[in-house]
Design an enzyme around this catalytic site. Sequence first.
Site, PDB file in Angstrom:
ATOM      1  N   GLY A  15       0.846  -1.201   0.000  1.00 58.77           N
ATOM      2  CA  GLY A  15       0.000   0.000   0.000  1.00 58.77           C
ATOM      3  C   GLY A  15       0.876   1.244   0.000  1.00 58.77           C
ATOM      4  N   ARG A  76       1.020  -5.059  -5.106  1.00 62.59           N
ATOM      5  CA  ARG A  76       1.259  -6.251  -4.278  1.00 62.59           C
ATOM      6  C   ARG A  76       1.394  -7.390  -5.284  1.00 62.59           C
ATOM      7  NH1 ARG A  76      -0.442  -4.128   0.677  1.00 62.59           N
ATOM      8  NH2 ARG A  76      -2.251  -2.765   0.579  1.00 62.59           N
ATOM      9  N   ASP A 107       5.483  -4.879   5.900  1.00 65.71           N
ATOM     10  CA  ASP A 107       5.906  -6.216   6.301  1.00 65.71           C
ATOM     11  C   ASP A 107       5.939  -7.199   5.121  1.00 65.71           C
ATOM     12  OD1 ASP A 107       6.703  -7.217   8.785  1.00 65.71           O
ATOM     13  OD2 ASP A 107       4.968  -8.566   8.803  1.00 65.71           O
ATOM     14  N   THR A 129       4.367   2.198   5.772  1.00 63.89           N
ATOM     15  CA  THR A 129       2.965   1.748   5.754  1.00 63.89           C
ATOM     16  C   THR A 129       2.189   2.633   6.709  1.00 63.89           C
ATOM     17  OG1 THR A 129       1.407   0.046   6.507  1.00 63.89           O
ATOM     18  CG2 THR A 129       3.616  -0.108   7.398  1.00 63.89           C
ATOM     19  N   ASP A 131      -0.098   1.667   8.467  1.00 65.62           N
ATOM     20  CA  ASP A 131      -0.610   0.827   9.568  1.00 65.62           C
ATOM     21  C   ASP A 131       0.271   0.779  10.821  1.00 65.62           C
ATOM     22  OD1 ASP A 131      -2.589   0.177   7.753  1.00 65.62           O
ATOM     23  OD2 ASP A 131      -1.663  -1.710   7.161  1.00 65.62           O
ATOM     24  N   ASP A 133       2.402  -1.355  11.527  1.00 64.79           N
ATOM     25  CA  ASP A 133       2.323  -2.726  12.048  1.00 64.79           C
ATOM     26  C   ASP A 133       3.593  -3.536  11.788  1.00 64.79           C
ATOM     27  OD1 ASP A 133       2.021  -2.829   9.323  1.00 64.79           O
ATOM     28  OD2 ASP A 133       0.344  -4.224   9.327  1.00 64.79           O
ATOM     29  N   ARG A 175      -5.413  -2.664   8.733  1.00 62.12           N
ATOM     30  CA  ARG A 175      -5.362  -4.110   8.491  1.00 62.12           C
ATOM     31  C   ARG A 175      -5.645  -4.867   9.788  1.00 62.12           C
ATOM     32  NH1 ARG A 175      -3.436  -6.641   3.937  1.00 62.12           N
ATOM     33  NH2 ARG A 175      -2.411  -4.764   3.221  1.00 62.12           N
TER      34      ARG A 175
HETATM   35  O1  F6P Z   1      -1.482  -1.611   4.477  1.00 58.58           O
HETATM   36  C1  F6P Z   1      -2.103  -0.411   4.205  1.00 58.58           C
HETATM   37  C2  F6P Z   1      -3.563  -0.626   3.964  1.00 58.58           C
HETATM   38  O2  F6P Z   1      -4.131   0.607   3.619  1.00 58.58           O
HETATM   39  C3  F6P Z   1      -4.338  -1.280   5.104  1.00 58.58           C
HETATM   40  O3  F6P Z   1      -4.665  -0.369   6.113  1.00 58.58           O
HETATM   41  C4  F6P Z   1      -5.519  -1.841   4.367  1.00 58.58           C
HETATM   42  O4  F6P Z   1      -6.053  -2.947   5.057  1.00 58.58           O
HETATM   43  C5  F6P Z   1      -4.925  -2.272   3.068  1.00 58.58           C
HETATM   44  O5  F6P Z   1      -3.753  -1.502   2.883  1.00 58.58           O
HETATM   45  C6  F6P Z   1      -5.789  -2.088   1.850  1.00 58.58           C
HETATM   46  O6  F6P Z   1      -5.124  -2.649   0.785  1.00 58.58           O
HETATM   47  P1  F6P Z   1      -5.494  -2.478  -0.744  1.00 58.58           P
HETATM   48  O7  F6P Z   1      -4.918  -1.180  -1.212  1.00 58.58           O
HETATM   49  O8  F6P Z   1      -4.835  -3.628  -1.403  1.00 58.58           O
HETATM   50  O9  F6P Z   1      -6.983  -2.478  -0.838  1.00 58.58           O
END
Ligand code: F6P
Length: 326
Positions: A15, A76, A107, A129, A131, A133, A175
Amino acid sequence: MINRIKCIGVLSSGGDAPGMNACIRAVVRTAINNGIDVKGINRGFNGLLENEYRDMDKNSVSNIVNVGGTILYTARSKEFMTEEGLNIAVNNSKKMGLDAVIVIGGDGSFRGAKKLKEKGINVIGIPATIDLDIPCTEYTIGFDTAINTAMEGIDRIRDTSTSHARCSIVEVMGRNAGYIALYTGISTGAEEILIPEKKELASIDSIITRVKIAMKKGKKHYIIVNAEGVGNSYELAKKIEQGTGIETRATVLGYLQRGGSPTCRDRVLASIMGVSAVKNLLDGKQNRIIVVKNGVVKDIDIDEGLNMTKGILTEFLDTVEGVESK
Ligand code: F6P
């Protein structure tokens, strides 16, 4: 020591997070200032798979320190995580002449970096990130901007919630982690903060009881900050309205938390970490993650970093309890 690094790749993965651009700028400028060529790999590990990259120069990172998102784009990549995909990426990295790859991401991105390392490619990870995390670091690029954006949103929701004497659920990202919820909940004076690390707080019957008691005492709003890892906010709102008779609305802040111009803190720390990543390479270090530990920017071994675990800080939970209006 003689610097044997001649050419590096830099990519952003997972992300996007505000401050990634400031970090890319710092990496590119520091490397070029030290005679190292830089290839900007597009769309995370996908760029290594598909040979999608550009040669960076000092001007290619002009005017981006204040811009959200990432000029290298991000993704990703599922294919990269397969043995076949990884081998293609490793071969392409060699063909590009990369002596090291700097991976800016979370991560999951570091687990990708570790795979590259296991195939003999020197990697440096920079945590980014929203998050927060990543267990091995106290700071991740983008978290500060995201919590300030979310805080502003919740403040606004509070105004309208008070005017209607409503209960409001505001869902924030994170997340499986509750850091965004904790910071934004504490900073906006939310009545409740629901986090995945303490799911028992989210028992619907106990929430209904607490909302009823608070509104009976004369509270003019009841704000619940719900971390996305806890569960569906719209369903929660429906159940609370049914159980209390109090009008309840849900707002999912969503991706607006990931965009926007980075805060001063994110720009500065992203720059420090970018410079530090290149300095590690100049010092001949291999396979490190740049972290913040006790407020200081440091580097640790990538395997050591990825083996760490992170718990919810008890002082946050104590604070939530301490400022409660009982
Ligand atoms: O890791 C960052 C994040 O924004 C999380 O908070 C969320 O769960 C996820 O990415 C959303 O991912 P995507 O952009 O793949 O929908």
